[in-house]
Design a protein around this motif. Structure first.
Motif, PDB file in Angstrom:
ATOM      1  N   THR A  18       0.748  39.291  60.620  1.00  0.00           N
ATOM      2  CA  THR A  18       1.269  39.939  59.768  1.00  0.00           C
ATOM      3  C   THR A  18       1.963  41.297  60.136  1.00  0.00           C
ATOM      4  O   THR A  18       1.093  41.902  61.164  1.00  0.00           O
ATOM      5  CB  THR A  18       0.333  40.403  58.496  1.00  0.00           C
ATOM      6  N   VAL A  19       2.911  41.839  59.852  1.00  0.00           N
ATOM      7  CA  VAL A  19       3.636  42.923  60.695  1.00  0.00           C
ATOM      8  C   VAL A  19       2.765  44.166  59.997  1.00  0.00           C
ATOM      9  O   VAL A  19       2.859  44.557  58.747  1.00  0.00           O
ATOM     10  CB  VAL A  19       4.892  43.337  60.380  1.00  0.00           C
ATOM     11  N   ALA A  20       1.874  44.749  60.665  1.00  0.00           N
ATOM     12  CA  ALA A  20       0.871  45.989  60.093  1.00  0.00           C
ATOM     13  C   ALA A  20       1.756  47.195  59.957  1.00  0.00           C
ATOM     14  O   ALA A  20       1.784  47.900  58.951  1.00  0.00           O
ATOM     15  CB  ALA A  20      -0.406  46.037  60.871  1.00  0.00           C
ATOM     16  N   THR A  21       2.368  47.626  61.355  1.00  0.00           N
ATOM     17  CA  THR A  21       2.835  49.021  61.388  1.00  0.00           C
ATOM     18  C   THR A  21       4.004  49.187  62.084  1.00  0.00           C
ATOM     19  O   THR A  21       4.000  48.443  63.233  1.00  0.00           O
ATOM     20  CB  THR A  21       1.715  50.002  61.812  1.00  0.00           C
ATOM     21  N   TRP A  22       5.262  49.525  61.903  1.00  0.00           N
ATOM     22  CA  TRP A  22       6.030  49.966  62.910  1.00  0.00           C
ATOM     23  C   TRP A  22       5.897  51.503  63.255  1.00  0.00           C
ATOM     24  O   TRP A  22       5.765  52.505  62.291  1.00  0.00           O
ATOM     25  CB  TRP A  22       7.282  49.848  62.078  1.00  0.00           C
ATOM     26  N   CYS A  37       5.723  48.129  67.296  1.00  0.00           N
ATOM     27  CA  CYS A  37       4.986  47.720  66.097  1.00  0.00           C
ATOM     28  C   CYS A  37       3.644  47.074  66.550  1.00  0.00           C
ATOM     29  O   CYS A  37       3.486  46.968  67.588  1.00  0.00           O
ATOM     30  CB  CYS A  37       5.702  46.899  65.353  1.00  0.00           C
ATOM     31  N   GLU A  38       2.816  46.986  65.630  1.00  0.00           N
ATOM     32  CA  GLU A  38       1.448  46.378  65.621  1.00  0.00           C
ATOM     33  C   GLU A  38       1.548  45.021  64.622  1.00  0.00           C
ATOM     34  O   GLU A  38       1.818  45.282  63.300  1.00  0.00           O
ATOM     35  CB  GLU A  38       0.547  47.248  65.250  1.00  0.00           C
ATOM     36  N   THR A  45      -5.705  42.488  66.549  1.00  0.00           N
ATOM     37  CA  THR A  45      -4.633  43.074  66.466  1.00  0.00           C
ATOM     38  C   THR A  45      -3.643  43.165  67.861  1.00  0.00           C
ATOM     39  O   THR A  45      -4.021  43.349  68.876  1.00  0.00           O
ATOM     40  CB  THR A  45      -4.992  44.615  66.134  1.00  0.00           C
ATOM     41  N   GLU A  63       7.159  45.820  57.494  1.00  0.00           N
ATOM     42  CA  GLU A  63       5.742  45.836  57.322  1.00  0.00           C
ATOM     43  C   GLU A  63       5.060  44.987  56.160  1.00  0.00           C
ATOM     44  O   GLU A  63       5.824  45.167  54.894  1.00  0.00           O
ATOM     45  CB  GLU A  63       5.331  47.275  57.204  1.00  0.00           C
ATOM     46  N   GLY A  64       4.153  44.236  56.332  1.00  0.00           N
ATOM     47  CA  GLY A  64       3.525  43.381  55.270  1.00  0.00           C
ATOM     48  C   GLY A  64       4.336  42.057  55.422  1.00  0.00           C
ATOM     49  O   GLY A  64       3.461  41.063  54.824  1.00  0.00           O
ATOM     50  N   ALA A 215      -3.345  49.066  57.142  1.00  0.00           N
ATOM     51  CA  ALA A 215      -2.857  47.688  57.289  1.00  0.00           C
ATOM     52  C   ALA A 215      -2.606  47.202  56.215  1.00  0.00           C
ATOM     53  O   ALA A 215      -3.603  47.298  55.124  1.00  0.00           O
ATOM     54  CB  ALA A 215      -3.717  46.913  58.241  1.00  0.00           C
ATOM     55  N   PRO A 216      -1.469  46.565  55.597  1.00  0.00           N
ATOM     56  CA  PRO A 216      -1.229  45.881  54.598  1.00  0.00           C
ATOM     57  C   PRO A 216      -2.300  44.911  53.990  1.00  0.00           C
ATOM     58  O   PRO A 216      -2.999  44.953  52.931  1.00  0.00           O
ATOM     59  CB  PRO A 216      -0.033  45.215  54.522  1.00  0.00           C
TER      60      PRO A 216
END
Length: 504
Positions: A18-22, A37-38, A45, A63-64, A215-216
């Motif tokens: 899952t794309v957590a953070t840009w 990104c993370e 992670t 994100e998400g 994180a989403p």
């Protein structure tokens, strides 16, 4: 030129994240290896660095979103216009080089290198150069210390060190700038007069406030379970709460912050003057925390036996010279113990298993951890698939990893994934001890000093080289019968090493 930023390899059996953070937005200038990104998987992670310097074009995966391995995350525009952008847009303007670069030269930022999976910060341990020193490309500038290993930082270019941003003792994150080098023609000859000692550099800023959303997947899980985000300790960048943090909070709802250590009793002035206070290294702090966590989590019990080393010592003495000539490595006792443990783990598989929630995970392989003492503390490099190795392969792996452990060169990956551990306190003269588990493993074997002791053999008292063995195990998963059986199997294999060759 447009470069694609794709999902990196996520690890064995992990197929999506899952794309957590840009950390960047379209139009931002980025430096090579700067974090874009993370991503968040079921277990870890993963940070995604920029493959080149340039300007971030389009963000394809927001994100998400859930993405697969090698999926397109974003595009990066590389070219003359991009190259003219600042090398590190995230660095504050106040961090500009204190001294102008030499004519015809350029300022090159020295950034924190990749620290390893899930490692987000490090401590600046030692600077080998000072402001004004000329440096060659790839020459070591400083050393960073993380929870597990030491990381050397080489010079990205030849030139003159013009500024040290992160002084010794400061804590830096994975994208921080450490120093500035004035590079280019004439840079080495135009070394400025040394500035004030590095200590005059700006003091490291306090840890940034948590200004990035959790994180989403963590937000979703907290909403589903009705958990107050303020009650969850985040382990992500800037204190961001990750999914695993929420799962940990759910598994340990009664956990409370550890009470502060009781203050020391007053010390007489004449004694205080002769004391020396040294801050614990990050490695030592991590060792202390993990050992205490193991005692708090597992039901640790230790069982003992002793082994007559006569036959193993005789076999080693008979073949050690020929073994070294043939394989180029010395024949020690660790290969015998590793082989004996691998055989015993097949007989008692629960010692090679681990608890995951309400499940027991049995491992049909042996990744053997070999505890090694270093000047910085105890580390446990892992020899993967030790059960498939020959005596020579095991000895070579132990020698290579032991040397790199002492030199502080082990990577994070080399100390993860172990299924069982062997610790040899006998090299320090220990006659008996109770080793502590290395979570999430369920067993650890303690070896000890070989000592001549009187034993009754065929009705006669004779001197024999004896060693005490100790198996500490997690009683939640391993019963006493299994633990004793394991030690007996190890004992039998060492007292008659021919059994190892015949798989008995």
């Amino acid at each position: 030129m447009t470069i694609e930023v794709r999902v990196p390899t996520l690890g064995e059996s992990v197929t999506e994240a899952t794309v957590a953070t840009w950390f960047k937005k379209p139009g931002d200038a980025v430096a090579v290896d700067e974090m874009l990104c993370e991503l968040e998987t079921d277990k870890v992670t993963v940070e995604v660095p920029a493959p080149a310097a340039g300007v971030l074009g389009e963000i394809v995966a927001a994100e998400g979103e859930t993405v697969g391995v090698d999926a397109l995350l974003a595009t990066l525009n590389e070219g003359e216009g991009a190259a003219a952008a600042p090398a590190a847009a995230a660095a504050p303007a106040a961090e500009a080089p204190a001294a102008a670069p030499a004519a015809g030269g350029a300022s090159v930022d020295v950034m924190v290198p990749t620290l390893g999976e899930s490692v987000t910060e490090a401590t600046v341990s030692t600077w080998f150069k000072k402001v004004g020193d000329a440096v060659a490309q790839d020459e070591m500038l400083c050393e960073l210390e993380t929870d597990k290993v030491s990381v050397e930082v080489p010079a990205p270019a030849s030139g003159v060190l013009t500024e040290i941003v992160a002084v010794e003792g400061s804590t830096v994150d994975a994208t921080a700038k450490l120093a500035v080098i004035s590079a280019g023609e004439g840079a080495a000859a135009a070394a400025p007069a040394p500035q004030a000692a590095p200590a005059a550099a700006p003091a490291p800023a306090a840890a940034p406030a948590k200004d990035v959303a959790d994180a989403p997947s963590a937000r979703k899980l907290m909403a589903e379970k009705g958990i107050d985000p303020a009650a969850v300790q985040g382990s992500g960048r800037d204190g961001r709460v990750m999914k695993e943090d929420v799962l940990k909070a759910l598994a340990n709802p009664a956990d409370k912050p550890a009470a502060p250590a009781a203050p020391r009793a007053p010390v007489p002035a004449e004694d205080a003057a002769r004391e020396e206070r040294i801050k614990m290294t990050r490695l030592r702090q991590t060792i202390a925390r993990r050992l205490k966590d193991a005692q708090n989590t597992a039901a640790i019990l230790t069982t003992y036996n002793e082994v007559d080393m006569t036959e193993t010592m005789a076999l080693r003495s008979q073949y050690k010279d020929e073994f070294e000539k043939r394989h180029g490595v010395r024949l020690g006792f660790m290969s015998f113990f590793t082989k004996a443990c691998c055989a015993a783990l097949k007989e008692v598989p629960e010692v090679n298993a681990e608890i995951d929630g309400d499940s027991i995970v049995y491992k049909n392989f042996v990744h053997m951890g070999i505890a090694a003492g270093t000047p910085q503390g105890l580390v446990v490099p892992v020899i993967r698939d030790a059960d498939r190795m020959s005596f020579a392969e095991i000895e070579a792996a132990i020698a290579e990893k032991g040397k790199r452990a002492r030199d502080g060169k082990l990577s994070m990956a080399e100390m993860q994934g172990g299924t069982f551990t062997i610790s040899n306190g006998g090299v320090y003269g220990s006659l008996m001890s109770s080793p502590i588990l290395n979570p999430p493993q369920s067993g650890i074997l303690g070896m000890h000093k070989i000592q001549q002791r009187p034993m009754v053999i065929n009705g006669e008292i004779v001197a024999r080289p004896m060693m005490y063995l100790a198996l500490s195990y997690d009683h939640r998963i391993v019963d006493g019968k299994g633990a004793v059986t394991f030690l007996v199997k190890v004992k039998e294999a060492l007292e008659d090493p021919r059994r190892l060759l015949m798989d008995l």
